[in-house]
Enzyme design. Structure first.
Site, PDB file in Angstrom:
ATOM      1  N   PHE A 129       0.842  -1.198   0.000  1.00  0.00           N
ATOM      2  CA  PHE A 129       0.000   0.000   0.000  1.00  0.00           C
ATOM      3  C   PHE A 129       0.880   1.252   0.000  1.00  0.00           C
ATOM      4  O   PHE A 129       1.798   1.373   0.823  1.00  0.00           O
ATOM      5  CB  PHE A 129      -0.921  -0.023   1.221  1.00  0.00           C
ATOM      6  CG  PHE A 129      -2.027   0.958   1.122  1.00  0.00           C
ATOM      7  CD1 PHE A 129      -3.114   0.700   0.292  1.00  0.00           C
ATOM      8  CD2 PHE A 129      -1.992   2.148   1.819  1.00  0.00           C
ATOM      9  CE1 PHE A 129      -4.151   1.614   0.180  1.00  0.00           C
ATOM     10  CE2 PHE A 129      -3.018   3.067   1.709  1.00  0.00           C
ATOM     11  CZ  PHE A 129      -4.103   2.800   0.888  1.00  0.00           C
ATOM     12  N   ASP A 199       0.217  -5.412   7.958  1.00  0.00           N
ATOM     13  CA  ASP A 199      -0.866  -4.446   7.793  1.00  0.00           C
ATOM     14  C   ASP A 199      -2.141  -5.250   7.552  1.00  0.00           C
ATOM     15  O   ASP A 199      -2.264  -5.962   6.546  1.00  0.00           O
ATOM     16  CB  ASP A 199      -0.545  -3.525   6.600  1.00  0.00           C
ATOM     17  CG  ASP A 199      -1.643  -2.501   6.337  1.00  0.00           C
ATOM     18  OD1 ASP A 199      -2.792  -2.736   6.765  1.00  0.00           O
ATOM     19  OD2 ASP A 199      -1.360  -1.479   5.682  1.00  0.00           O
ATOM     20  N   TYR A 224     -12.023   1.645   9.905  1.00  0.00           N
ATOM     21  CA  TYR A 224     -13.166   2.157   9.139  1.00  0.00           C
ATOM     22  C   TYR A 224     -13.504   1.350   7.897  1.00  0.00           C
ATOM     23  O   TYR A 224     -14.324   1.763   7.090  1.00  0.00           O
ATOM     24  CB  TYR A 224     -12.950   3.629   8.764  1.00  0.00           C
ATOM     25  CG  TYR A 224     -11.671   3.926   8.004  1.00  0.00           C
ATOM     26  CD1 TYR A 224     -11.546   3.597   6.665  1.00  0.00           C
ATOM     27  CD2 TYR A 224     -10.602   4.543   8.629  1.00  0.00           C
ATOM     28  CE1 TYR A 224     -10.385   3.870   5.972  1.00  0.00           C
ATOM     29  CE2 TYR A 224      -9.432   4.825   7.954  1.00  0.00           C
ATOM     30  CZ  TYR A 224      -9.329   4.487   6.608  1.00  0.00           C
ATOM     31  OH  TYR A 224      -8.165   4.753   5.928  1.00  0.00           O
ATOM     32  N   LYS A 225     -12.858   0.200   7.765  1.00  0.00           N
ATOM     33  CA  LYS A 225     -13.204  -0.628   6.598  1.00  0.00           C
ATOM     34  C   LYS A 225     -14.185  -1.697   7.054  1.00  0.00           C
ATOM     35  O   LYS A 225     -15.355  -1.411   7.280  1.00  0.00           O
ATOM     36  CB  LYS A 225     -11.931  -1.207   5.996  1.00  0.00           C
ATOM     37  CG  LYS A 225     -10.957  -0.140   5.510  1.00  0.00           C
ATOM     38  CD  LYS A 225      -9.742  -0.781   4.892  1.00  0.00           C
ATOM     39  CE  LYS A 225      -8.665   0.235   4.581  1.00  0.00           C
ATOM     40  NZ  LYS A 225      -9.061   1.217   3.570  1.00  0.00           N
ATOM     41  N   ARG A 348      -8.279  24.716  39.752  1.00  0.00           N
ATOM     42  CA  ARG A 348      -8.150  25.436  38.496  1.00  0.00           C
ATOM     43  C   ARG A 348      -9.520  25.812  37.954  1.00  0.00           C
ATOM     44  O   ARG A 348     -10.382  24.964  37.761  1.00  0.00           O
ATOM     45  CB  ARG A 348      -7.432  24.539  37.503  1.00  0.00           C
ATOM     46  CG  ARG A 348      -6.511  25.257  36.575  1.00  0.00           C
ATOM     47  CD  ARG A 348      -5.726  24.269  35.767  1.00  0.00           C
ATOM     48  NE  ARG A 348      -6.577  23.235  35.196  1.00  0.00           N
ATOM     49  CZ  ARG A 348      -6.304  22.604  34.053  1.00  0.00           C
ATOM     50  NH1 ARG A 348      -5.212  22.912  33.392  1.00  0.00           N
ATOM     51  NH2 ARG A 348      -7.086  21.673  33.599  1.00  0.00           N
TER      52      ARG A 348
HETATM   53  C1  LIG Z   1      -3.769  -1.520   3.274  1.00  0.00           C
HETATM   54  C2  LIG Z   1      -3.832  -0.148   3.846  1.00  0.00           C
HETATM   55  N1  LIG Z   1      -2.846   0.279   4.626  1.00  0.00           N
HETATM   56  C3  LIG Z   1      -2.856   1.518   5.152  1.00  0.00           C
HETATM   57  C4  LIG Z   1      -3.877   2.403   4.885  1.00  0.00           C
HETATM   58  C5  LIG Z   1      -3.779   3.805   5.414  1.00  0.00           C
HETATM   59  O1  LIG Z   1      -4.726   4.080   6.377  1.00  0.00           O
HETATM   60  P1  LIG Z   1      -4.829   5.560   6.993  1.00  0.00           P
HETATM   61  O2  LIG Z   1      -4.918   6.475   5.816  1.00  0.00           O
HETATM   62  O3  LIG Z   1      -6.103   5.560   7.751  1.00  0.00           O
HETATM   63  O4  LIG Z   1      -3.632   5.815   7.816  1.00  0.00           O
HETATM   64  C6  LIG Z   1      -4.942   1.991   4.066  1.00  0.00           C
HETATM   65  C7  LIG Z   1      -6.053   2.920   3.784  1.00  0.00           C
HETATM   66  O5  LIG Z   1      -6.901   2.711   2.971  1.00  0.00           O
HETATM   67  C8  LIG Z   1      -4.919   0.684   3.516  1.00  0.00           C
HETATM   68  O6  LIG Z   1      -5.894   0.264   2.720  1.00  0.00           O
END
Ligand SMILES: Cc1ncc(COP(=O)(O)O)c(C=O)c1O
Length: 389
Positions: A129, A199, A224-225, A348
């Site tokens: 990525f 990852d 968020y996926k 405070r």
């Molecule tokens: C495989 C992978 N790694 C890393 C990321 C990066 O995530 P972020 O932009 O939330 O840091 C993504 C985002 O789509 C992804 O698909």
């Protein structure tokens, strides 16, 4: 014999037998849309909409800072981590829910390199990525002698030698969906004396991952996926080499926290309408009034002023000192006056000029006077220490 062709009716029968059919109702999916991008941004769970509204309106809106204890904000990252851990085959105390995938990758890569002193190489594949590669490139540029080596997938095995500190791979290829054999690559990295960093952005919540079972060292994932945690998608070109954006935008790292940013935008817009000069004028008037009222209403209460008396040397808060400061603040909170305490003895009081009234200052000092006169700080419920004041 060729397989019989599928009919719509046959497919409907699959839906009828689907053991997960009940889950669809839990998502707010738009009518007439077939959403096939949950691998990039998961759909909105109905519960999340209600929950965010509740956090905003009831917890933040009504409980204010008390929410850290009252609504368990302080434990939220650990609670979510404990929920998440079984999905990736980890123990609850091995998972931290924080920041973005990119930021976590940076932290883990930096930590991984330190765990392999003498080795200076991060190995990854060209198809990885793009932002993962940017992070590794950025970290290499920061650390003396560290470099990133990129090879095609087919060349990974050969490149994995005793110079490698960390093998960094994405479990599911973001373009093709091809899966790496996690146990096999983890074993191969260990045989070479390297750590492996996975990852799991496209794995967590969609397929079984057993980090402990394959003795993986480090992993990052994305909320968020497939975990449907809320909006965010990379807002930059998918280019394998990092090219910084012009200006301050180069400091942006990964997907911004959209829900929090939406709330921040409203806050900043409101404050901007007031104008800083007017805010400062009122702020000084409020803090000055508070100081004068404390002197007038609480003489002999042993409350010492810890803030500068001169207006131009004062921010928008006033600190008082008292040896029983913690319990006094708790007694004030019980009376509906929310201030906070800082060790060892500081009470405070913050005066946000945009929404405080001068009568609020009056009422706060009246409550302080009552607490001091009635020695309410001596009540056991006020002396017991909570995690956050
Ligand atoms: C495989 C992978 N790694 C890393 C990321 C990066 O995530 P972020 O932009 O939330 O840091 C993504 C985002 O789509 C992804 O698909």
């Amino acid at each position: 014999m060729p397989a019989p062709s599928l009919t719509r009716q046959a497919v409907e029968a699959l839906d009828a037998e689907d053991e997960l059919a009940f889950l669809r109702e839990e998502f707010a999916l738009p009518q007439g849309v077939v959403y096939l991008d949950g691998n990039s941004l998961g759909a909105l769970p109905r519960a999340a909409a209600a929950r965010v509204r509740d956090v905003v309106e009831r917890e933040w809106g009504e409980s204010l800072i008390r929410s850290w204890n009252r609504h368990g904000w302080i434990d939220l990252p650990a609670r979510v981590a404990a929920l998440l851990a079984p999905l990736v085959g980890a123990a609850a105390d091995e998972v931290a829910v924080a920041d973005s995938t990119s930021v976590n990758l940076f932290k883990l890569l930096a930590g991984g390199l330190r765990l392999r002193p003498g080795r200076k190489l991060i190995l990854s594949e060209e198809e990885n990525f793009p932002t993962d590669l940017y992070v590794a490139q950025g970290l290499s540029a920061l650390l003396d002698g560290v470099s990133l080596r990129l090879v095609p997938r087919a060349g990974l095995a050969e490149a994995l030698d005793e110079s490698v500190a960390v093998l960094m791979l994405t479990h599911v290829d973001f373009r093709t969906g091809a899966l790496h054999d996690m146990p096999e690559w983890t074993r191969a990295a260990h045989r070479a004396g390297a750590l492996v960093l996975w990852d799991l952005a496209h794995s967590a919540g969609a397929l079984p991952v057993d980090l402990a079972g394959c003795e993986a060292d480090l992993a990052v994932g994305c909320g968020y996926k497939y975990l449907n945690g809320g909006p965010g998608a990379p807002a930059f070109a998918f280019d394998p080499r990092y090219r910084p954006a012009a200006g301050i935008a180069r400091l942006l790292c990964g997907t911004p926290p959209i829900l929090s940013l939406a709330a921040l935008e409203c806050g900043v817009q409101t404050i901007s309408r007031a104008g800083v000069a007017r805010l400062r004028r009122k702020s000084l008037a409020l803090t000055d009034l508070f100081g004068r009222l404390v002197e007038q209403e609480c003489p002999g209460a042993s409350l010492a002023l810890a803030s500068p008396r001169e207006a131009e040397r004062r921010g928008s808060q006033v600190a008082l000192r008292h040896p029983e400061g913690y319990a006094i603040v708790q007694a004030l909170i019980a009376r509906g006056v929310i201030a906070d305490f800082r060790t060892p003895d500081v009470l405070r009081f913050g005066f946000a000029p945009a929404y405080l009234r001068f009568t609020d200052v009056w009422d706060a000092v009246a409550a302080l006077r009552a607490v001091m006169e009635r020695r309410e700080w001596e009540r056991p419920e006020h002396t017991a220490r909570a995690k956050v004041t």
